[in-house]
Design an enzyme around this catalytic site. Structure first.
Site, short mmCIF file in Angstrom:
data_model
loop_
_atom_site.label_atom_id
_atom_site.label_comp_id
_atom_site.label_asym_id
_atom_site.label_seq_id
_atom_site.Cartn_x
_atom_site.Cartn_y
_atom_site.Cartn_z
N GLY A 140 45.70 -44.49 9.63
CA GLY A 140 46.05 -45.59 8.75
C GLY A 140 45.68 -45.34 7.30
O GLY A 140 46.30 -45.91 6.39
N GLY B 98 42.40 -46.85 11.82
CA GLY B 98 42.31 -48.22 12.29
C GLY B 98 41.14 -48.41 13.23
O GLY B 98 40.33 -47.51 13.44
N ASP C 195 51.88 -42.50 13.42
CA ASP C 195 52.56 -43.74 13.04
C ASP C 195 52.34 -43.97 11.54
O ASP C 195 52.21 -43.01 10.79
CB ASP C 195 52.09 -44.91 13.91
N GLU D 124 46.47 -38.48 15.97
CA GLU D 124 46.85 -39.37 17.07
C GLU D 124 47.01 -38.68 18.41
O GLU D 124 46.69 -39.26 19.46
CB GLU D 124 48.14 -40.12 16.69
#
Length: 356
Positions: free
Chosen positions: A124, A65, A155, A147
Site C-alpha cells: 500500500g 496495509g 494490488d 504480496e
C-alpha cells in the site's frame, strides 16, 4: 500529532505525513479517509500549489496495509466457505475499495504531488507514492510488492506499474517479491528523482520557499548505477516464459547465484498466486482505473482463498515461515484455477472508480 495522518499547509504546500511510525506507517481506513479528504480539498484550493507526502519516523514511508486484520477476515471467510458476496462485505474488501479509489485520485492529482519514497515502501505504500507525478527516492529506499509471499497478488495498481517496466523486470519483481533500492527504482521507471535522505528536510523547505522544480534542481542528484538493471538480460530471457514452471526452469538453467536464488524464491511462493500474478502482468489493461477494478476482483478472491489465510499465518501470525499451499506444486495449478480469480463479480459488487 496523534492523528494517523498529519495534515497541514505550509507556504502554499499541503503536507501529508503518515503518522504510525511504530507500524512503519501501515495504512488503515482512517488514514485513507484523511488523505482522500485532504486531496479533494487541495485540488480546488488555489492557495495550495503542491502536495508533499512523507512518513513519520526513521523506518520508512509505509510498509503496506494491516496484514493482521486481513488475516482475521481471510480465516473467517475460509472457515465459513464464503462466496463473493460475503467477501466483498468484509472489512478488508471495504478498505480496498477506498484505498484503490485513493490510488486513482493520486494518479490524477492536477498539481505537483511529491512522494518522498524514503526507507521502506511496500504494498500500500507503493500505492500512495508510485502513482504520483513526482516520485523521490533516496539512498535508504527499499521498495517492494511482497504480496506473493503471503498468498496475495500485487494490488494498489501494482499490476499496472509492474507491467510497464521493460525487459520483464516488472514480472520478476511481481513474482519474486524482491525489494529494490532507489537507484533501481529510477532505472526501472517507477521513481523520478534521487535525493539523499540527509537532504530531505532541506528539500521540503525549499519546495515551500520556491517551487518543486527549483527544489529538485538544487537537491536531486544522479543516482548510483542499478545492480538490478545490469541483470536485465538474463531476467528478460527467463521471465519471458509463458508459465511459472518454465520461468523456474529457465532461472535454474542460467545457473548464476542470482538466477538460482530467484528460482528458489519462486518455489517457496504460493503456486496459485504466482500463476494469477503472471496472468495479470502478461495481460495489462490500458488504464490504471481498469487495472484497479481487476485487482479488486482478484483481491476479493484471494481473501476468501486458503492460500492468503495460510500465507499470512506463516509469515506474520505464527512466523514459522512454513506455509502449506494448496495446491502445493507449481505444476498443479490449472487454467481454470486462474480463470476463477478474474471472473466478473456478481452484479453490484464490482469496483467502480469515481472521478473527483
Amino acid at each position: 500529532m496523534n492523528q494517523p495522518v498529519v495534515v497541514s499547509q505550509e507556504g502554499g504546500v499541503g503536507r501529508l505525513i503518515l503518522n504510525r511510525p511504530k507500524a512503519i506507517n501501515a495504512l488503515n481506513d482512517e488514514m485513507v479517509d484523511l488523505m482522500s479528504a485532504a486531496l479533494r480539498k487541495w485540488r480546488e484550493d488555489e492557495a495550495v500549489k503542491a502536495v508533499v507526502l512523507s512518513g513519520a519516523g526513521e523506518r520508512g514511508l509505509c510498509a503496506g496495509g494491516d496484514i493482521v486484520s486481513i488475516h482475521r477476515d481471510a480465516k473467517a471467510l475460509v472457515d465459513a466457505g464464503a462466496g463473493d458476496a460475503e467477501a466483498t462485505a468484509c472489512p478488508s474488501a471495504v478498505f480496498w475499495r477506498e484505498e484503490y479509489q485513493l490510488n486513482s485520485e493520486i494518479a490524477k492529482f492536477p498539481k505537483p504531488y511529491v512522494a518522498l519514497m524514503d526507507g521502506i515502501v511496500m504494498g500500500g505504500g507503493v500505492g500512495v507514492s508510485a502513482h504520483a507525478n513526482t516520485r523521490v527516492v533516496t539512498d535508504r529506499t527499499r521498495l517492494a510488492m511482497p504480496e506473493t509471499g503471503i498468498g496475495f497478488v500485487p494490488d494498489v495498481g501494482g499490476t499496472h506499474l509492474l507491467s510497464q517496466i521493460p525487459d520483464r523486470l516488472g514480472v520478476y519483481l511481481g513474482l519474486t517479491a524482491a525489494s529494490i533500492n532507489g537507484a533501481d527504482a529510477i532505472a526501472l521507471g517507477i521513481a523520478d528523482h534521487y535525493v539523499p535522505a540527509a537532504d530531505l528536510d532541506a528539500f521540503v523547505k525549499a519546495v515551500s520557499a520556491t517551487t518543486v522544480d527549483e527544489a529538485l534542481a538544487t537537491y536531486a542528484q544522479k543516482p548510483p548505477a542499478s545492480d538490478l538493471y545490469a541483470q536485465r538480460d538474463w531476467i528478460n530471457e527467463a521471465f519471458a516464459a509463458d508459465s511459472v514452471a518454465e520461468i523456474v526452469r529457465r532461472c535454474e538453467a542460467v545457473g548464476t547465484e542470482a538466477a538460482e536464488k530467484a528460482a528458489a524464491t519462486l518455489r517457496a511462493k504460493s503456486p496459485t498466486t504466482l500463476a494469477v500474478t503472471l496472468r495479470a502482468l502478461r495481460n495489462p489493461l490500458p488504464t490504471l482505473d481498469e487495472a484497479l477494478a481487476r485487482e479488486y476482483r482478484v483481491s476479493v478472491r484471494c481473501v476468501r482463498s486458503h492460500d492468503m489465510a495460510e500465507g499470512i499465518r506463516a509469515q506474520v501470525i505464527d512466523k514459522d515461515r512454513n506455509p502449506s499451499w494448496s495446491p502445493a506444486e507449481i505444476g498443479d495449478v490449472t487454467e481454470a484455477d486462474v480463470d476463477a480469480f478474474f471472473a466478473p463479480l456478481p452484479e453490484g459488487l464490482e469496483l467502480t472508480i469515481v472521478n473527483p
